[in-house]
Design a protein around this motif. Structure first.
Motif, PDB file in Angstrom:
ATOM      1  N   LEU A   1      60.023  16.362 -25.004  1.00  8.40           N
ATOM      2  CA  LEU A   1      59.884  15.561 -23.785  1.00  8.40           C
ATOM      3  C   LEU A   1      58.467  14.993 -23.366  1.00  8.40           C
ATOM      4  O   LEU A   1      58.348  13.807 -23.039  1.00  8.40           O
ATOM      5  N   LEU A   2      57.619  15.959 -24.196  1.00  9.34           N
ATOM      6  CA  LEU A   2      56.137  15.125 -24.185  1.00  9.34           C
ATOM      7  C   LEU A   2      56.051  13.891 -24.697  1.00  9.34           C
ATOM      8  O   LEU A   2      55.252  12.656 -24.368  1.00  9.34           O
TER       9      LEU A   2
ATOM     10  N   LEU B   1      45.053  11.918 -23.892  1.00  5.65           N
ATOM     11  CA  LEU B   1      45.210  13.451 -23.683  1.00  5.65           C
ATOM     12  C   LEU B   1      46.735  14.099 -24.183  1.00  5.65           C
ATOM     13  O   LEU B   1      46.728  14.953 -24.849  1.00  5.65           O
ATOM     14  N   GLY B   2      47.772  13.305 -24.103  1.00  7.17           N
ATOM     15  CA  GLY B   2      49.139  13.784 -24.653  1.00  7.17           C
ATOM     16  C   GLY B   2      48.958  13.622 -25.983  1.00  7.17           C
ATOM     17  O   GLY B   2      49.886  14.274 -26.485  1.00  7.17           O
TER      18      GLY B   2
ATOM     19  N   PRO C   1      46.033  16.854 -30.732  1.00  7.22           N
ATOM     20  CA  PRO C   1      46.448  17.990 -31.512  1.00  7.22           C
ATOM     21  C   PRO C   1      46.890  19.210 -30.916  1.00  7.22           C
ATOM     22  O   PRO C   1      46.083  19.762 -30.067  1.00  7.22           O
ATOM     23  N   GLY C   2      47.880  19.707 -31.207  1.00  8.09           N
ATOM     24  CA  GLY C   2      48.493  20.813 -30.494  1.00  8.09           C
ATOM     25  C   GLY C   2      48.912  20.709 -29.021  1.00  8.09           C
ATOM     26  O   GLY C   2      49.120  21.907 -28.494  1.00  8.09           O
ATOM     27  N   MET C   3      48.973  19.817 -28.452  1.00 10.67           N
ATOM     28  CA  MET C   3      49.375  19.610 -26.991  1.00 10.67           C
ATOM     29  C   MET C   3      50.702  19.895 -26.896  1.00 10.67           C
ATOM     30  O   MET C   3      51.750  19.630 -27.549  1.00 10.67           O
ATOM     31  N   THR C   4      50.828  20.532 -25.756  1.00 10.92           N
ATOM     32  CA  THR C   4      52.226  20.658 -25.394  1.00 10.92           C
ATOM     33  C   THR C   4      52.396  20.336 -23.736  1.00 10.92           C
ATOM     34  O   THR C   4      51.535  19.827 -23.321  1.00 10.92           O
ATOM     35  N   LEU C   5      53.775  20.161 -23.402  1.00  4.78           N
ATOM     36  CA  LEU C   5      53.943  19.698 -22.185  1.00  4.78           C
ATOM     37  C   LEU C   5      53.411  20.324 -21.019  1.00  4.78           C
ATOM     38  O   LEU C   5      52.857  19.527 -20.100  1.00  4.78           O
ATOM     39  N   PRO C   6      53.638  21.568 -20.863  1.00  3.71           N
ATOM     40  CA  PRO C   6      52.992  22.315 -20.003  1.00  3.71           C
ATOM     41  C   PRO C   6      51.404  22.159 -19.795  1.00  3.71           C
ATOM     42  O   PRO C   6      50.819  21.950 -18.622  1.00  3.71           O
TER      43      PRO C   6
ATOM     44  N   ARG D   1      49.082  20.311 -16.874  1.00  3.98           N
ATOM     45  CA  ARG D   1      48.015  20.781 -16.262  1.00  3.98           C
ATOM     46  C   ARG D   1      46.649  20.447 -16.479  1.00  3.98           C
ATOM     47  O   ARG D   1      46.048  20.265 -15.318  1.00  3.98           O
ATOM     48  N   LEU D   2      46.184  19.800 -17.510  1.00  5.33           N
ATOM     49  CA  LEU D   2      45.113  19.234 -17.831  1.00  5.33           C
ATOM     50  C   LEU D   2      44.907  18.014 -17.240  1.00  5.33           C
ATOM     51  O   LEU D   2      44.035  17.576 -16.853  1.00  5.33           O
ATOM     52  N   GLN D   3      46.268  17.163 -16.990  1.00  3.77           N
ATOM     53  CA  GLN D   3      46.185  15.892 -16.328  1.00  3.77           C
ATOM     54  C   GLN D   3      45.673  15.984 -15.079  1.00  3.77           C
ATOM     55  O   GLN D   3      44.970  15.371 -14.406  1.00  3.77           O
ATOM     56  N   MET D   4      46.070  16.926 -14.113  1.00  2.00           N
ATOM     57  CA  MET D   4      45.656  17.405 -12.846  1.00  2.00           C
ATOM     58  C   MET D   4      44.227  17.921 -12.814  1.00  2.00           C
ATOM     59  O   MET D   4      43.284  17.300 -12.051  1.00  2.00           O
ATOM     60  N   GLU D   5      43.881  18.759 -13.717  1.00  4.24           N
ATOM     61  CA  GLU D   5      42.530  19.348 -13.831  1.00  4.24           C
ATOM     62  C   GLU D   5      41.487  18.440 -14.024  1.00  4.24           C
ATOM     63  O   GLU D   5      40.326  18.340 -13.536  1.00  4.24           O
ATOM     64  N   ARG D   6      41.713  17.422 -14.781  1.00  2.00           N
ATOM     65  CA  ARG D   6      40.867  16.428 -15.180  1.00  2.00           C
ATOM     66  C   ARG D   6      40.554  15.114 -14.248  1.00  2.00           C
ATOM     67  O   ARG D   6      39.958  14.271 -14.542  1.00  2.00           O
ATOM     68  N   GLY D   7      41.559  15.308 -13.355  1.00  4.58           N
ATOM     69  CA  GLY D   7      41.636  14.002 -12.427  1.00  4.58           C
ATOM     70  C   GLY D   7      42.367  12.686 -13.098  1.00  4.58           C
ATOM     71  O   GLY D   7      42.145  11.708 -12.595  1.00  4.58           O
TER      72      GLY D   7
END
Length: 436
Positions: free
Chosen positions: A94-95, A163-164, A167-172, A176-182
């Motif tokens: 999905l990611l 961001l996506g 390495p090691g990135m997961t969908l959740p 989360r990081l997308q919103m936290e980093r604006g």
């Protein structure tokens, strides 16, 4: 009056095609609704504004291009995610689908950007001279390229993609990081919105209708920066910003309306004096507005007999509603502003003539004396009625236009500025005794 289709279609064609694609694929949801609303707003502005600079400024100020691209990329990402979930894909798949959709959005934005430029060039070819050469005045490809430049919008989407793909990135974690980093806000194109506000301010400063217009656009830019400074991502909430901008418009609406009405009324008063005095010139029956009349001579006589009464009513109502007498006009800030920005339409020596010679005689049942008629004829034949520096309005516009679209672009787009504005001396408000 709407924007000419030769300019509007290349600018909006990209977004019309993207909306058509979404509709053909039967996508639904909140982002689809917002996409349609954004498109409708762009179309509305294209029909309401005949000034390309104002149209572009509002588009960028409201960040309509950025919002549209943001909604479009979200729609593609959501549809890919939904398709994957329906097929039972895991988070990693999905990611990947989400990232691939965002990459597809960038590709589509770039493709449509190039297409909009090509469309503008093709529109230019439709307007031919007798020699078969395209008129430069119809070639809007440079403006389309600069105003539609998707670089900043694409950067926001690319940051999300980067961001996506860490390495090691997961969908959740990605969501989360997308919103936290604006980064979700970055995709809205806040930088584009600020550029649009600065664009409007620069054009307003070049030829402001009033000091209030400068204040409005200045305060809107300041509001943008203030809201951005309070956000940890240095990006203002665009909905909150729109409310602040609305408050600014409301705050100055009355001042602007009064300024414009006062200006309109004294312009009409001076025009009435000029019109009445012109009707006495021996050549009046042979010029507009009397020439087309069945009996031009009778029409000039009618003006001579009726205009003083109308003039006195204008003068009376002006003083009644605004407390401004005839001689107060020239001390008023609106008049001095008009002189400063070459909006009076009349030269200093001609205004002095209207004040000193025509105004005292413009009363019911009175005719202009022979000496004044001769002076009036001389002003007309010698070309000394108009402000000789009205062309500076275009010069100021040219300077800002070239700043945004490149040196020489104004000349290529609109041609040489006609500096032949009459034979009168330039205005000097310091020597205009009625202003003090």
């Amino acid at each position: 009056m709407p924007i000419d289709p030769s300019m509007l279609d290349p600018m909006l064609g990209t977004f019309r095609n993207m909306l058509k694609e979404v509709e053909e694929k039967n996508y639904t949801g909140e982002d689809v609704d917002k996409l349609k609303e954004t498109m409708a707003r762009m179309e509305q502005l294209g029909q309401e504004n005949d000034d390309l600079n104002v149209f572009n400024g509002i588009l960028m100020q409201e960040n309509l291009f950025g919002k549209f691209s943001d909604y479009y990329s979200r729609i593609l990402a959501s549809s890919a995610k939904a398709e994957g979930e329906s097929k039972g894909y895991d988070d990693a798949t999905l990611l990947k689908q989400t990232i691939d959709s965002l990459k597809g959005a960038i590709a589509e934005i770039e493709k449509n950007y190039e297409k909009s430029i090509e469309t503008a060039k093709q529109e230019a070819k439709k307007h031919k001279t007798k020699k078969g050469e395209a008129k430069k005045a119809y070639d809007n490809s440079v403006e389309v390229a600069i105003l539609n430049d998707p670089t900043l919008i694409i950067k926001g989407i690319q940051d999300v993609i980067d961001l996506g793909e860490q390495p090691g990135m997961t969908l959740p974690k990605f969501l989360r990081l997308q919103m936290e980093r604006g980064l979700d806000k970055a995709m809205e194109g806040s930088v584009v919105a600020r550029n649009g506000q600065k664009y409007l301010l620069d054009f307003t400063i070049s030829n402001p209708k009033s000091p209030y217009h400068i204040e409005v656009d200045t305060k809107k830019l300041e509001a943008f920066d203030e809201l951005a400074s309070k956000n940890k991502f240095n990006l203002p909430n665009l909905k909150e910003l729109s409310f602040v901008h609305r408050d600014i418009d409301y705050k100055y609406a009355t001042d602007i309306a009064i300024w414009e009405e006062i200006t309109r009324r004294w312009e009409s008063i001076l025009s009435s004096l000029s019109f009445w005095s012109l009707s006495y010139c021996k050549f009046a029956p042979g010029i507009l507005p009397w020439r087309p009349a069945p009996d031009p001579v009778a029409a000039t006589i009618k003006t001579q007999k009726t205009e003083p009464g109308l003039f006195k009513q204008e003068e009376r109502l002006f003083e009644k509603y605004f407390g401004i007498k005839f001689m107060d006009i020239f001390k008023h800030d609106t008049f001095k502003w008009a002189v400063k920005y070459n909006y009076t339409g009349f030269s200093q020596e001609y205004v002095e003539f209207l004040i000193e010679q025509v105004y005292p005689q413009c009363r019911p049942f009175n005719d202009l004396n022979k000496e004044t008629i001769k002076q009036r004829e001389d002003f007309y034949t010698e070309g000394k009625e108009g402000d000789p520096e009205t062309y500076l309005i275009n010069v100021r516009h040219k300077n800002v236009y070239d700043k945004y679209f490149g040196d020489g672009r104004y000349l290529a787009r609109f041609g040489e500025i006609d500096t032949d504005s009459g034979n009168a001396a330039p205005w000097n408000i310091e020597t205009f005794k009625y202003a003090h």
